[in-house]
Motif scaffolding. Sequence first.
Motif, PDB file in Angstrom:
ATOM      1  N   UNK A  80       0.850  -1.194   0.000  1.00 30.15           N
ATOM      2  CA  UNK A  80       0.000   0.000   0.000  1.00 30.15           C
ATOM      3  C   UNK A  80       0.888   1.248   0.000  1.00 30.15           C
ATOM      4  N   UNK A  81       0.328   2.412  -0.336  1.00 29.15           N
ATOM      5  CA  UNK A  81       1.131   3.638  -0.311  1.00 29.15           C
ATOM      6  C   UNK A  81       1.730   3.943   1.051  1.00 29.15           C
ATOM      7  N   UNK A  82       1.062   3.484   2.110  1.00 30.20           N
ATOM      8  CA  UNK A  82       1.578   3.738   3.453  1.00 30.20           C
ATOM      9  C   UNK A  82       2.887   2.990   3.701  1.00 30.20           C
ATOM     10  N   UNK A  83       3.213   2.034   2.845  1.00 27.97           N
ATOM     11  CA  UNK A  83       4.443   1.266   3.023  1.00 27.97           C
ATOM     12  C   UNK A  83       5.693   1.985   2.554  1.00 27.97           C
ATOM     13  N   UNK A  84       5.542   3.114   1.859  1.00 30.75           N
ATOM     14  CA  UNK A  84       6.713   3.886   1.435  1.00 30.75           C
ATOM     15  C   UNK A  84       7.350   4.560   2.647  1.00 30.75           C
ATOM     16  N   UNK A 132       3.951  12.933   0.833  1.00 31.35           N
ATOM     17  CA  UNK A 132       2.576  13.412   0.697  1.00 31.35           C
ATOM     18  C   UNK A 132       1.670  12.216   0.376  1.00 31.35           C
ATOM     19  N   UNK A 133       0.607  11.999   1.144  1.00 36.48           N
ATOM     20  CA  UNK A 133      -0.245  10.821   0.934  1.00 36.48           C
ATOM     21  C   UNK A 133      -0.837  10.740  -0.472  1.00 36.48           C
ATOM     22  N   UNK A 134      -1.301  11.857  -1.006  1.00 33.75           N
ATOM     23  CA  UNK A 134      -1.906  11.824  -2.342  1.00 33.75           C
ATOM     24  C   UNK A 134      -0.876  11.489  -3.410  1.00 33.75           C
ATOM     25  N   UNK A 135       0.303  12.081  -3.295  1.00 33.67           N
ATOM     26  CA  UNK A 135       1.361  11.773  -4.267  1.00 33.67           C
ATOM     27  C   UNK A 135       1.773  10.311  -4.146  1.00 33.67           C
ATOM     28  N   UNK A 136       1.926   9.828  -2.912  1.00 36.24           N
ATOM     29  CA  UNK A 136       2.301   8.427  -2.715  1.00 36.24           C
ATOM     30  C   UNK A 136       1.260   7.477  -3.298  1.00 36.24           C
TER      31      UNK A 136
END
Length: 244
Positions: free
Chosen positions: A80-84, A96-100
């Motif tokens: 998921x993006x949160x894994x970055x 940035x959450x949206x960019x990720x």
Amino acid sequence: MPDNLLDTAIAPTAPTAGTRPAEVPEKFWDAERGELRVDALLKSYRELERRLSQRLAPPAPEADDEERRRWREMMGIPDSPEGYEVTPKHELCGPDPEINQRLHEAGFSCAQVQLLYDLAAERLLPLVAEAAQQFEADRQAEKLRAHFGGEERFRRVAAQLKAWGQANLSPGVLDALSTTEEGVLALERMMRGNEPRLERDATPPEALDEGELRRLMRDPRYWRTREPEIVKRVTEGFRKLVGS
């Protein structure tokens, strides 16, 4: 010259003609001719290349979740993006959450995402800062043109102020005053005789630091957000520098 016995001893032994070298798999060797099977070697290479390209390509739309998970794991893409996990080089270039989310949808790996944020800090921030400074300079120049009654009159006054400053002020003070609207107006007041002037060779008091004032003037809190405390420190600092 006799042969070097040591070199001869450790040199690899050339395969006897017609015998398969140990490093050549049997399926690539033509025993009857005693040579490589080039056609088999090329066929195997093309198959390997095809499989690698399939593994590196994103899964097909009909692929199941397990296939997608294996592909992400192989490519270094989190689930998921949160894994970055991004380590920002500058506070203005944090994750940035949206960019990720968009990067994750595009299949960016963790290393690629980190590189993207690093490049933003290294290349974009200086350009943004330069553009912001130019915008502020243009805004202050426009205010000065309005104050002096137009472009032509401001040009004439600016030439007078520069000539007067070069004759009466130290180069550092003149340069610092010339970078802001308040500084130019203070320079005008000094030239008109409304403020005490600082002689060209005069030395400012030890307690004052011209370099610190110049640093404050480059601070975005001074030229962009105009924080009252910062503006007050700069104004009072220059007032002391010119002998007030």
